[in-house]
Design an enzyme around this catalytic site. Sequence first.
Site, PDB file in Angstrom:
ATOM      1  N   GLN A  91       0.857  -1.210   0.000  1.00  0.00           N
ATOM      2  CA  GLN A  91       0.000   0.000   0.000  1.00  0.00           C
ATOM      3  C   GLN A  91       0.883   1.247   0.000  1.00  0.00           C
ATOM      4  OE1 GLN A  91      -3.022   0.759  -0.557  1.00  0.00           O
ATOM      5  NE2 GLN A  91      -4.086  -1.198  -0.427  1.00  0.00           N
ATOM      6  N   SER A  92       1.783   1.309  -0.965  1.00  0.00           N
ATOM      7  CA  SER A  92       2.775   2.377  -0.971  1.00  0.00           C
ATOM      8  C   SER A  92       2.249   3.645  -1.629  1.00  0.00           C
ATOM      9  CB  SER A  92       4.013   1.880  -1.720  1.00  0.00           C
ATOM     10  OG  SER A  92       4.825   2.949  -2.093  1.00  0.00           O
TER      11      SER A  92
END
Length: 343
Positions: A91-92
């Site tokens: 979930q960058s």
Amino acid sequence: MTTLSDETRATFADIRARIATIPRVSLALTPTPLHEAPQLARRLGGPRIFVKRDDLTGVALGGNKTRNLEFRLAHALRDKPDVVIVGLDLQSNSARQTIGCCNKLGLSTILVLEGKIPNEIQGNLLVDYLLGADVRFAGDRDEQRRMLDDAASEVRAQGLVPHILNDNPMFDVASAIAYIECTMECLEQLATVGATPRTLYMSSSGKGQAGLVLAKRLFDASFEVRCVTATREHSVPARTAEIANRTAARLGLELRISPDEVVNFEGYVGQDYGIPNAAGNEAVKLFAETEGLILDPVYTGKCAAAMIDHIRRGEFDRQDVVLFIHTGGVPAIFTHHHLWGRP
Ligand SMILES: Cc1ncc(COP(=O)(O)O)c(C=O)c1O
């Protein structure tokens, strides 16, 4: 009204000239806005609070990484790549902004995320797909590294040129330079309303903080820099000083930052990186309800929790000026939608 001294202005010009020697492409919408948050200040009964809107850097829902990508992708363009390959966390925020910026430059992307494909595609991952990245999943860091190299071979086999962004040496220094620039913007914007900041708050585990710490030294500024990490992965003061010193060298500046000048709070991480906690969630809700400002529960909410905690402990006077630098991360509210779905 502007209160920046001639000396400060001259130093800004010198630093900007040094930064201008570094190859760069234009991507971010800067200067980002800065505004006061009077309802939040009133609710907290504390100092004047200003917010620097680096959540509005303009590409794929914005955030702090868009500024440093101007330097990192300029460096990448020297290889004349067709495809940028990047390995990051599931979930960058960095991944999302990287893909968006590559799209703007006409570059295709292969994104190798560490983690399992979730049942529900949400948050940053949703935006990664929307942006058209070729998204792949790696079980761990070792597999991710192999997959980056395999992707590069695959691109070469098609007669195209790959660039693995993880091997690009610019990440740390580019982030620090970006946040020296951001600090100059903030000081200029605050000067137009006659405000001098006492304390800067920003979510960082070293890269952005290196920029703020350097700016303080370079401009002989009286503000304190209080950053708040979202992870226990690093020894942040040592890391920040090391990045700051490399950045100073890159800009041809003779100065040394030592780890004991670096103030970074680790106590607001909670259980772990990426896991929202009560204080961070309360901060997200408070910013939303008082100012219509959306933070995130992974980075900026935890930083805001530190600022709120310090205000409630009485560390500031009413007339003090506190600056909160919003570094983005907003898509995480959708990944953690169960936190906000009810009143
Ligand atoms: C929203 C947000 N804030 C803050 C940070 C921390 O940035 P840095 O540690 O590079 O200064 C990140 C990094 O990924 C982020 O996504």
